[in-house]
Design a protein around this motif. Structure first.
Motif, short mmCIF file in Angstrom:
data_model
loop_
_atom_site.label_atom_id
_atom_site.label_comp_id
_atom_site.label_asym_id
_atom_site.label_seq_id
_atom_site.Cartn_x
_atom_site.Cartn_y
_atom_site.Cartn_z
N GLN A 70 11.30 -7.13 -4.83
CA GLN A 70 11.39 -5.68 -4.55
C GLN A 70 10.41 -6.12 -2.67
O GLN A 70 10.95 -5.66 -1.72
CB GLN A 70 11.16 -5.19 -4.90
CG GLN A 70 11.82 -4.51 -5.88
CD GLN A 70 11.10 -3.46 -6.67
OE1 GLN A 70 9.54 -3.51 -6.91
NE2 GLN A 70 11.59 -2.09 -7.00
N LEU A 71 8.91 -6.84 -3.28
CA LEU A 71 8.40 -6.91 -1.67
C LEU A 71 9.37 -8.04 -0.93
O LEU A 71 9.19 -8.10 0.16
CB LEU A 71 6.86 -7.18 -2.33
CG LEU A 71 6.03 -7.63 -0.75
CD1 LEU A 71 5.89 -6.43 -0.20
CD2 LEU A 71 5.03 -8.20 -1.62
N PHE A 72 9.64 -9.09 -1.27
CA PHE A 72 10.12 -10.01 -0.74
C PHE A 72 11.41 -9.44 0.02
O PHE A 72 11.98 -9.95 1.18
CB PHE A 72 11.21 -11.31 -1.60
CG PHE A 72 12.01 -12.32 -1.13
CD1 PHE A 72 11.29 -12.75 0.41
CD2 PHE A 72 13.09 -12.75 -0.98
CE1 PHE A 72 12.43 -13.82 0.81
CE2 PHE A 72 13.72 -13.54 -0.64
CZ PHE A 72 13.40 -14.18 0.65
N GLY A 97 0.73 -1.15 -0.07
CA GLY A 97 -0.11 -0.03 -0.28
C GLY A 97 1.13 1.83 0.16
O GLY A 97 0.63 2.32 -0.76
N THR A 98 1.86 1.74 0.37
CA THR A 98 2.66 2.43 0.98
C THR A 98 3.34 3.13 -0.66
O THR A 98 3.72 3.91 -0.56
CB THR A 98 3.65 2.03 1.47
OG1 THR A 98 3.05 2.39 3.10
CG2 THR A 98 4.47 3.20 2.08
N ALA A 99 4.27 1.32 -0.85
CA ALA A 99 4.48 1.49 -2.27
C ALA A 99 3.34 1.93 -3.78
O ALA A 99 4.29 2.33 -4.75
CB ALA A 99 5.20 0.21 -2.76
N GLY A 101 9.37 -13.08 -19.24
CA GLY A 101 10.88 -13.07 -17.45
C GLY A 101 10.89 -12.61 -15.92
O GLY A 101 11.10 -12.56 -15.59
N SER A 102 10.23 -11.37 -15.97
CA SER A 102 10.20 -10.34 -15.45
C SER A 102 9.35 -10.56 -13.44
O SER A 102 8.63 -11.62 -14.10
CB SER A 102 9.60 -8.29 -15.82
OG SER A 102 8.88 -8.53 -16.26
N ASP A 103 9.37 -10.02 -12.91
CA ASP A 103 9.09 -10.39 -11.82
C ASP A 103 7.11 -9.80 -12.27
O ASP A 103 7.38 -9.00 -12.85
CB ASP A 103 9.17 -9.67 -10.83
CG ASP A 103 10.81 -10.49 -9.52
OD1 ASP A 103 10.66 -11.86 -10.56
OD2 ASP A 103 11.14 -9.89 -8.85
N PRO A 104 6.45 -10.37 -11.49
CA PRO A 104 4.91 -10.30 -11.29
C PRO A 104 5.21 -8.60 -10.28
O PRO A 104 6.05 -8.91 -9.46
CB PRO A 104 4.08 -10.26 -10.58
CG PRO A 104 5.18 -12.28 -10.64
CD PRO A 104 6.47 -12.29 -11.01
N VAL A 105 4.51 -7.56 -10.66
CA VAL A 105 4.12 -6.37 -10.29
C VAL A 105 2.65 -6.65 -9.36
O VAL A 105 1.33 -7.11 -10.57
CB VAL A 105 4.38 -5.12 -10.65
CG1 VAL A 105 3.81 -4.06 -9.98
CG2 VAL A 105 5.35 -5.31 -11.54
N TYR A 106 2.60 -6.62 -7.87
CA TYR A 106 1.80 -6.20 -7.04
C TYR A 106 1.10 -4.96 -6.44
O TYR A 106 2.23 -3.97 -6.87
CB TYR A 106 1.51 -6.97 -5.71
CG TYR A 106 2.19 -8.81 -6.16
CD1 TYR A 106 0.88 -9.26 -6.38
CD2 TYR A 106 4.23 -8.68 -5.54
CE1 TYR A 106 1.79 -10.51 -7.03
CE2 TYR A 106 4.12 -10.29 -6.03
CZ TYR A 106 2.94 -10.99 -5.98
OH TYR A 106 3.67 -12.42 -7.08
#
Length: 84
Positions: A31-33, A22-24, A70-75
């Motif tokens: 990045q989240l990990f 929520g902040t990001a 191949g890129s990371d999922p974005v949440y």
């Protein structure tokens, strides 16, 4: 304790992950990990993956389409995630 099918019980760790997203506004899986590890929310990758997948399944996090193969999922956080 029994739960209603399809319901979710949020832990403090779930809440802290939702707060980070929520902040990001938007954040990649990696990045989240990294932030979860730094803040000692979740240090095991397998458990982290399960926790995020669970939040996405219950519509608390939205997994946006990846722009590159191949890129990371974005949440991003959903309204349910904000009120959760």
């Amino acid at each position: 304790m029994r739960y209603i099918t399809g319901s979710i019980s949020l832990s403090a760790k779930d809440g802290r992950l939702l707060e980070i997203v929520g902040t990001a506004t938007r954040i990649t899986h990696q990045q989240l990990f990294e932030l979860a590890r730094l803040k000692l929310i979740e240090v095991k990758k397998q458990v982290y993956d399960w926790r995020v997948r669970r939040l996405v399944t219950h519509s608390l996090l939205k997994q946006d389409k990846t722009l590159f193969l191949g890129s990371d999922p974005v949440y991003s956080i959903t309204r349910n995630g904000i009120s959760g």
